[in-house]
Every structure is written in C-alpha cells, then in structure tokens.
Design a protein around this motif. Structure first.
Motif, PDB file in Angstrom:
ATOM      1  N   ASN A 673      13.139 -38.877  17.546  1.00  0.00           N
ATOM      2  CA  ASN A 673      12.455 -40.073  18.033  1.00  0.00           C
ATOM      3  C   ASN A 673      12.774 -40.418  19.492  1.00  0.00           C
ATOM      4  N   PHE A 674      13.451 -39.526  20.194  1.00  0.00           N
ATOM      5  CA  PHE A 674      13.786 -39.824  21.588  1.00  0.00           C
ATOM      6  C   PHE A 674      13.673 -38.567  22.438  1.00  0.00           C
ATOM      7  N   GLN A 675      13.057 -38.734  23.600  1.00  0.00           N
ATOM      8  CA  GLN A 675      13.019 -37.625  24.547  1.00  0.00           C
ATOM      9  C   GLN A 675      13.034 -38.170  25.972  1.00  0.00           C
ATOM     10  N   ILE A 676      13.585 -37.378  26.854  1.00  0.00           N
ATOM     11  CA  ILE A 676      13.648 -37.723  28.269  1.00  0.00           C
ATOM     12  C   ILE A 676      13.248 -36.496  29.067  1.00  0.00           C
ATOM     13  N   SER A 677      12.362 -36.705  30.043  1.00  0.00           N
ATOM     14  CA  SER A 677      11.837 -35.589  30.830  1.00  0.00           C
ATOM     15  C   SER A 677      12.005 -35.866  32.318  1.00  0.00           C
ATOM     16  N   LEU A 678      12.438 -34.852  33.039  1.00  0.00           N
ATOM     17  CA  LEU A 678      12.481 -34.886  34.502  1.00  0.00           C
ATOM     18  C   LEU A 678      11.368 -33.989  35.010  1.00  0.00           C
ATOM     19  N   LEU A 679      10.432 -34.576  35.754  1.00  0.00           N
ATOM     20  CA  LEU A 679       9.268 -33.841  36.228  1.00  0.00           C
ATOM     21  C   LEU A 679       9.347 -33.661  37.739  1.00  0.00           C
ATOM     22  N   GLY A 680       8.858 -32.533  38.208  1.00  0.00           N
ATOM     23  CA  GLY A 680       8.852 -32.259  39.635  1.00  0.00           C
ATOM     24  C   GLY A 680       7.500 -31.736  40.090  1.00  0.00           C
ATOM     25  N   LYS A 681       7.105 -32.105  41.305  1.00  0.00           N
ATOM     26  CA  LYS A 681       5.837 -31.643  41.873  1.00  0.00           C
ATOM     27  C   LYS A 681       6.051 -31.276  43.333  1.00  0.00           C
ATOM     28  N   TYR A 682       5.665 -30.042  43.670  1.00  0.00           N
ATOM     29  CA  TYR A 682       5.780 -29.591  45.062  1.00  0.00           C
ATOM     30  C   TYR A 682       4.411 -29.155  45.565  1.00  0.00           C
ATOM     31  N   VAL A 683       4.044 -29.643  46.753  1.00  0.00           N
ATOM     32  CA  VAL A 683       2.814 -29.239  47.419  1.00  0.00           C
ATOM     33  C   VAL A 683       3.171 -28.912  48.861  1.00  0.00           C
ATOM     34  N   SER A 684       2.815 -27.712  49.311  1.00  0.00           N
ATOM     35  CA  SER A 684       3.150 -27.306  50.672  1.00  0.00           C
ATOM     36  C   SER A 684       2.230 -27.978  51.687  1.00  0.00           C
ATOM     37  N   SER A 685       2.484 -27.740  52.953  1.00  0.00           N
ATOM     38  CA  SER A 685       1.683 -28.351  54.016  1.00  0.00           C
ATOM     39  C   SER A 685       0.236 -27.878  53.926  1.00  0.00           C
ATOM     40  N   GLN A 686      -0.667 -28.682  54.499  1.00  0.00           N
ATOM     41  CA  GLN A 686      -2.091 -28.339  54.455  1.00  0.00           C
ATOM     42  C   GLN A 686      -2.777 -28.922  55.679  1.00  0.00           C
ATOM     43  N   TYR A 687      -3.922 -28.336  56.008  1.00  0.00           N
ATOM     44  CA  TYR A 687      -4.717 -28.821  57.134  1.00  0.00           C
ATOM     45  C   TYR A 687      -5.788 -29.796  56.633  1.00  0.00           C
ATOM     46  N   LEU A 688      -6.076 -30.810  57.441  1.00  0.00           N
ATOM     47  CA  LEU A 688      -7.148 -31.745  57.126  1.00  0.00           C
ATOM     48  C   LEU A 688      -8.488 -31.258  57.653  1.00  0.00           C
ATOM     49  N   SER A 689      -8.474 -30.194  58.454  1.00  0.00           N
ATOM     50  CA  SER A 689      -9.710 -29.630  58.985  1.00  0.00           C
ATOM     51  C   SER A 689      -9.681 -28.126  58.754  1.00  0.00           C
ATOM     52  N   ASN A 690     -10.782 -27.471  59.155  1.00  0.00           N
ATOM     53  CA  ASN A 690     -10.891 -26.019  58.956  1.00  0.00           C
ATOM     54  C   ASN A 690     -10.573 -25.226  60.213  1.00  0.00           C
ATOM     55  N   THR A 691     -10.047 -25.897  61.235  1.00  0.00           N
ATOM     56  CA  THR A 691      -9.895 -25.247  62.537  1.00  0.00           C
ATOM     57  C   THR A 691      -8.460 -24.861  62.863  1.00  0.00           C
ATOM     58  N   ASP A 692      -7.548 -25.049  61.919  1.00  0.00           N
ATOM     59  CA  ASP A 692      -6.117 -24.768  62.150  1.00  0.00           C
ATOM     60  C   ASP A 692      -5.542 -25.587  63.296  1.00  0.00           C
ATOM     61  N   THR A 693      -6.137 -26.741  63.567  1.00  0.00           N
ATOM     62  CA  THR A 693      -5.612 -27.631  64.594  1.00  0.00           C
ATOM     63  C   THR A 693      -4.299 -28.236  64.097  1.00  0.00           C
TER      64      THR A 693
END
Length: 773
Positions: A673-693
């Motif tokens: 009747n009891f559980q505990i979870s540690l969750l992790g999320k990683y997202v690398s860098s990204q561009y907001l445009s398509n021009t590699d600016t």
C-alpha cells in the motif's frame, strides 16, 4: 552518455536465480490466440512478470501451493490455483471482458504488443499516481522521446506535447477512435478537456507514423486514448488536491455498476484552478464526463457526453532575455480580461457487435460543438487594422471568436482466426468553423460603428474521408507480417477576411495513399526483432495557407528497426528510426499574434535516432525504469530570405529538436500500500530556429520529481483512502523549455524584441487525497 552506460550496467548485472522447479505457461484468449504483454503475478510471493510475444512466461519457484493472478487489458482478470511439486507447463485462457473497450473502440487504431510498430502504453493505475490536476501532456512526460511544456509554467492550462521533436500539429490524437485534433489548426488543446486523465482507462503512444488512424495523419506520433471502462460493481470516488501557485483540483466520480446485468451509468464532474507560476496566468477549468452502456453476450452499446469550459489568462507571449533575468515570473500583459474563454462538448455513440466466432463490427458516431473567444486590449491602433470601424490611433478591446461544429462517422469490421486478423474500415468527418472578430469597446469608434460590430469574418469547411484495411498474419511459427493500406481524401474550403484584414480564398483537395508494412521475428521466448516501413502524407493547416496560399503538402517515409527483450526481471525495447521528409512543414521559430508557431516548407529533411527503454526489477520491492533517445535532426540545403537576400545555409538542425531526451524512475514499494518514486527528465540543448543561430539556442535541463502514493484500506464508509504527493522540480532548477525567435531574418541586431522564452516552474508541490467507495 551516462544514461546509456546505466542501461548496460544494469542489464549485465541481472541474472535469474535458480529455483527448485520451473513453472512455464502460456496466456491465450478463447480462440487460443496468444496474449502478449499479459501481467502474471504469483500473489503469495508478490512476484510478477509479463507474457512474451507468444503469450509465454516462466517462473522459478520452490515447492508449494500458489495463487496466480493473470490480467490483460480487455479481458477479465483471472485467479488460478497451482500446486508446484515438479516442473509444470500450463495454459491459461482468459475470457474477453465485454465491458472493456480496447477491442471495441480502439482496435482499429491501436497495435498489439508484438506488432512491428514502436509504441508505449500507460495504464489507468500508472496515470493515477501523478493525476493531481496537471494535463495529459505532463502525465506522459516520462515516456520515450516525449517533451511536455506549459504557458503558465505549472502544467495546468495551455499545455503542449512534442514527440521526436514534432509538435502537436504532427501528433494525431484520438479518443475512443474519434479524432480530437482541431481539423483546421491540427493542434490539440488539452485545456478544453480539464481533468480528462480522471476519465482515461489507458492510452497508447505510437512513435513515428504508426498504424493507420482516423483524422489528420501522424507525422511524429499518435496518441490513442481509451475512456473509462464499464464497471461491474457500483462505486465512486471523491478526490481533492492542492498545491503550489494556488492549484487545486476537485473531482467527484460515480458508477451504478451493472444494473440487471446489462446497463451501467457513470459520470464525473471536475473543477481545476491554478494561479500559474507566471504572474496572473490563471486557469479555471470546469469539466464533466457522462456515459451510459448496454452489454450482453454479443453486443456493446456505449453513449458518452463529455466536455468542459475553460477560462485562461494569456501567457503565450513569453519573456525577453532581460525580463527573464529581471523576474522570470512576470507577465507582460496588464489588461485584466486578457483571457481565452472557450467551451467544447463532445457526444459519442459506439456500437460493437460480435457476429460470430470470427467476425465483429464496430460503428462510432461523434458530434463536437465548440465556441469561444480570445479577448484583447490594444492601444493606439490603426483604423485599417480594424476594417475602418475605429478612428486612427484609438484604443480598442476586441474579441476574436471561433464557432465550430465537427461530425464524425467511423465503421470497421474485424475478421480473426488462429493465423489471421484483418481489420477494414472507413472514417468520414465534416468540420464547419466561423472565424470572426468583434469590437466590444473603443475609445473612438468610427461613425456608424456599434459595439459588437464585426471587423473580420471568414467561414471554413473541411471534409476528411479515409478507407483502410490492415492485416496481421503468421508466415511461420516465428514470423508474423503486418500490412496496412490507407487511402485518405481531404477537401478544404475557406473564404473571407482574416484577422489581419487580408483576403483568404482557399478551395483545395488532397488525395493520399499511405501504405505500411512490417515483420516481427520471434527468436525465442525472450527475444524478438521487428522492422517496418510506413508512408504518410499530410495537408497544410489554416495558418500555413494564410502565410502562403501556394504551400505544399508534406510527405514522410518512416523506417523502424527494433529489438525487444522480455524476461522475468528485465524488459527492454530498442529501436532505430529514420524519418525521411519531403516538403516538411517545419516550425520557423516565429509565432503569430495569438502565439501559434509559424511553419514553412523545406524540401529535404530527416530525423535519425535510436530509442531505448527498459524496466528492471532489481528486487521484488525496487524497480528501475529508464528511457533514452539519441537523435540527429537535419534540414539539407536550407535557404531563407535574410536582409532581403536569398541565403543558402547548407545543412542545419531542425528547430525544437534536442539530440538527447531521457526519462527515468526509481520506485521503491516496501509494502503493498505504499510506494515512493524518484523521477528524472533530461533534455539537451536545442535551437529555436532552423538556422543554427547561436543566439537562438536554449540550454538543456535536467529535473527531478518525487512521487509518493499511500493507500489506507478501510472497512467502514470507504473502501480505501489514497494519499498522493508530488514534488516537481525537486532541485529547484530555473529553466526554459521552449521559446520563439525572429533572428533568422536579420543578420545584425534590431531595434525591437525578436526573441521570447517560456519559463517553467521552480520547485513546487501537489498533494491530494482520494476517497473510494
């Protein structure tokens, strides 16, 4: 690469402990078809596993008497007594549960566990662990290749889902097999379905093109949602949760259970409110869900009515870099009624008939009614921008309306025997929408102008007809094939004036052929391989036509190669994908005046990646789940207009497509009747445009959440009391997960703001209690 290393170390570390006797078994349906992915639990030992692709499972057990619990979505859970005094080999047959709608409503758009389609499933029990008011995109955040976000920063209100770098316009969503994406924008607005997770039985996320589905084509993924199953017994629940930023959720559910062994009535009402992490970005969601069903041995009829009304203060403009540094919770809007106010109601009817041992049919009907407005204050406006209903340099308050009707009819027939399953069907939809804006106040109206006069209007009609046939069949005991052929025919007609006071006149038709083929090869009880090819075509959306009447439809060839491993303590899935696009409509990084991302065709682009996800039972009390996606996402020979000149930038990265996405959870369950979870999320860098600016690049981020669930069994009044807690962003990370930019179009600095960011919440909590009766 630390995520990949952890996978390999854990995989090598596990070995099955030798026991006195071996219990082998196979889980099948009444036609002796194997049920892959069934859950088998030795209740006495709290020891569990899943059936493999041939429905087989294995346990190593000491001598004794055991109760075996076997469950599978769409079938009645079975309990079987088994005595172990020697090695045993048994067959367990499950009965189809007529009240569960997987085989009824979603069989045409879903795939089974052994299909050559890359997918993940999420059950009601898994959803409930974190269902404290946040929307469905936040609840599926830890599935492979998924990124979720919200305008207000706290996961309530306007929330968004990306899969493999593809945004909501490329993720096909169905509810009980009925298309949910908006027909014109192709987006998915979860804000109109507040607390819908509380009425979700389970969902399946198919990555890539996936199987043929109803509605707009899947270009990144498809999400198939099944609503609440019919309940055998009467019951209900009262759920309340509270948390940071004034967030609260109140839910009441009930079911009559089966009345006279045939009828069931059930319902839910909910209210969710949040002030938002961003200042004044409040959300007020009121929603409901009602269903009535009739079942007998061969018939299931189900009627559903659900919907909601939302009122949300706008936060879609984001913050500049300077504003982010100054106060990341500020909101640039100051008008007190800068709100989105919209109501959407859905009416569904489903009828499934089991004609005989081999044949069944299903019919689904839907009507969706949506109407609402976005209110905005603007100062010092030009008369020309409001069709000359105001005087130049006037202040004005406007409401921009959508008023739409959506009709859907689906039908399919299934033939099934020991070696073959064929599902064929049709889907037809009609969509009507009026777009108009009205002036509700002005500091200086033109002569003859009245309050609520319309300054623009356009109507739209879209029809979508598709016909498909898909087959699963055995080529040999170890080799299964899959073929899926779909024809889709779309007509779109709109005319009038847009909100920018530009004429729009589109009358166009599209005819698409979308074939899909695949093979699954079972090596042994634990290993299998699959390979598939799928082609998809997709029409532009309304915004694309507004920006360019000559915009082209896009095409995708999706190649998937996967490997699956399933043992008593380790389950792993690995797949490599290559998605080759022609005329892909990529996000430019810019947004329009209501926060929608703009898109444009690029001739040649692709996404290439590897995805790994696994579940590792370290001990009977400790489970580790993790997934990792590594990809490269490129545009070949990108050309843009910059400073009035055409520039070829060569090969560049596709916007909003990070190269690494990973999710993980470590769950300790010391008692039932009891559980505990540690969750992790990683997202690398990204561009907001398509021009590699480089100026448009946002940093990667790594966040952790802590989730606790404690159930108290009671003997009086309530069946149980469930206490749930969630601490989001445990390490108090200050991060942004998306933004917008116009830097593509100028080589040097400009005199106005060209970039914006959406800050997400720092450490925050949600806590709730559910009373079940």
């Amino acid at each position: 690469m630390k995520f990949l290393v952890s996978f390999l170390l854990l995989f090598v570390a596990f070995s099955l402990q030798a026991q006195t006797y071996t219990l082998k078994g196979k889980v099948v349906d009444k036609n002796q078809e194997p049920l892959a992915g069934a859950t088998i639990v030795i209740t006495d030992l709290e020891k569990g596993t899943s059936s493999d692709f041939d429905g087989k499972f294995t346990f190593a057990l000491p001598k004794g008497n055991y109760v075996i619990k076997v469950s599978y979505v769409g079938f009645r859970t079975g309990y079987f007594n088994q005595t172990i005094q020697q090695d045993e080999d048994i067959v367990i047959e499950l009965d189809l549960e007529n009240d569960v709608l997987d085989e009824v409503l979603v069989s045409a758009v879903r795939v089974k566990a052994d299909a050559p389609v890359t997918h993940s499933n999420l059950t009601k029990k898994e959803i409930a662990k974190r269902n404290l008011g946040q929307d469905i995109p936040m609840l599926v955040n830890y599935l492979p290749s998924v990124i979720s976000s919200s305008d207000a920063g706290a996961g309530v209100g306007y929330t968004y889902l990306r899969v493999r770098g593809s945004d909501a316009t490329r993720v096909n969503v169905t509810i009980n097999g009925i298309p949910y994406n908006d027909a014109e924008s192709q987006g998915t607005f979860w804000v109109n379905l507040g607390d819908f997770a509380s009425s979700t039985e389970n969902l399946q996320l198919q990555r890539g093109v996936g199987t043929s589905t109803n509605g707009a084509g899947a270009f990144g993924a498809s999400l198939n949602i099944l609503t609440d199953a019919v309940s055998e017994e009467a019951g209900g629940e009262i759920s309340n949760s509270f948390g940071s930023f004034g967030t609260r959720k109140h839910t009441v559910k009930y079911t009559t259970g089966k009345l006279n062994d045939h009828f069931e009535l059930a319902g839910r009402v909910s209210n969710i409110y949040s002030d938002g992490y961003v200042d004044r970005a409040f959300t007020d969601l009121k929603s409901y869900f009602l269903q009535g069903s009739y079942t007998d041995d061969n018939t299931l009829i189900k009627a559903l009515v659900f919907g909601g009304k939302e009122r949300t203060y706008q936060a879609w403009y984001g913050l500049s870099a300077e504003e982010l540094e100054e106060d990341r919770r500020q909101n640039p809007y100051t008008y007190e009624n800068e709100v989105d106010d919209y109501q959407q109601d859905h009416y569904q009817l489903h009828w499934n008939e089991q004609l005989n041992k081999n044949w069944s049919t299903n019919i689904g009907l839907n009507y969706t009614r949506g109407k609402g407005f976005f209110e905005q204050f603007k100062d010092g406006e030009s008369a020309a921008d409001y069709n000359n209903l105001i005087v130049d340099d006037s202040d004005v308050i406007v409401r921009r309306w959508l008023d739409n009707h959506f009709y859907v009819a689906n039908g399919n027939a299934t033939f099934r025997n020991d070696n073959l399953e064929i599902i064929s069907g049709v889907s037809y939809s009609e969509y009507f929408n009026d777009h108009y804006g009205e002036i509700i106040w002005g500091s200086d109206l033109a002569d003859g102008t009245n309050i609520k006069d319309r300054y623009y209007f356009s109507d739209a009609q879209k029809s979508d007809f598709s016909i498909f046939s898909k087959a699963n069949f055995k080529l040999s005991p170890s080799l299964k094939a899959y073929i899926d052929l779909q024809g889709r025919f779309v007509s779109y007609d709109t005319g009038g004036i847009t909100s920018d006071i530009n004429p729009i006149d589109i009358d166009t038709n599209f005819s698409f052929f979308n074939p899909k083929v695949g093979l699954t090869y079972t090596i042994n009880d634990t290993f299998s391989l699959y390979a598939s090819y799928a082609r998809a075509n997709k029409e532009p959306n309304r915004n694309d036509f507004e920006g360019n009447p000559n915009v082209l439809h896009e095409s995708l060839n999706d190649f998937e190669l996967g490997w699956r491993f399933n043992s008593e303590r380790v389950n792993m899935n690995t797949n490599i994908y290559y998605m080759d696009y022609n005329n892909q409509l990529v996000l430019t990084g810019a947004i329009d005046d209501v926060g929608e991302y703009l898109r444009e065709n690029v001739k040649d682009s692709y996404r290439l990646g590897i995805e790994i996800d696994g579940t590792f039972l370290i001990t009977d009390e400790l489970t580790f789940q993790s997934n990792l996606a590594i990809s490269t996402n490129k545009i070949n020979n990108l050309t843009i207009e910059r400073d009035g000149q055409t520039v070829n930038l060569g090969t560049t990265n596709i916007a909003f497509s990070p190269n690494i996405i990973s999710g993980s959870s470590l769950t300790l369950k010391p008692t039932d009747n009891f559980q505990i979870s540690l969750l992790g999320k990683y997202v690398s860098s990204q561009y907001l445009s398509n021009t590699d600016t480089e100026a448009s690049k946002i940093d990667g981020y790594f966040t952790n959440d802590l989730n606790l669930v404690y159930e108290i069994k009671t003997n009086k009044i309530f069946k149980s009391i469930i206490i749930t807690g969630l601490i989001n962003n445990l390490t108090n990370k200050k991060y942004v997960d998306r933004g917008y930019t116009y830097l593509d179009y100028w080589s040097g600095p400009t005199s106005f703001e060209v970039q914006g960011y959406y800050p997400q919440a720092t450490i925050n909590f949600l806590a709730g209690v559910t009373f079940k009766f």
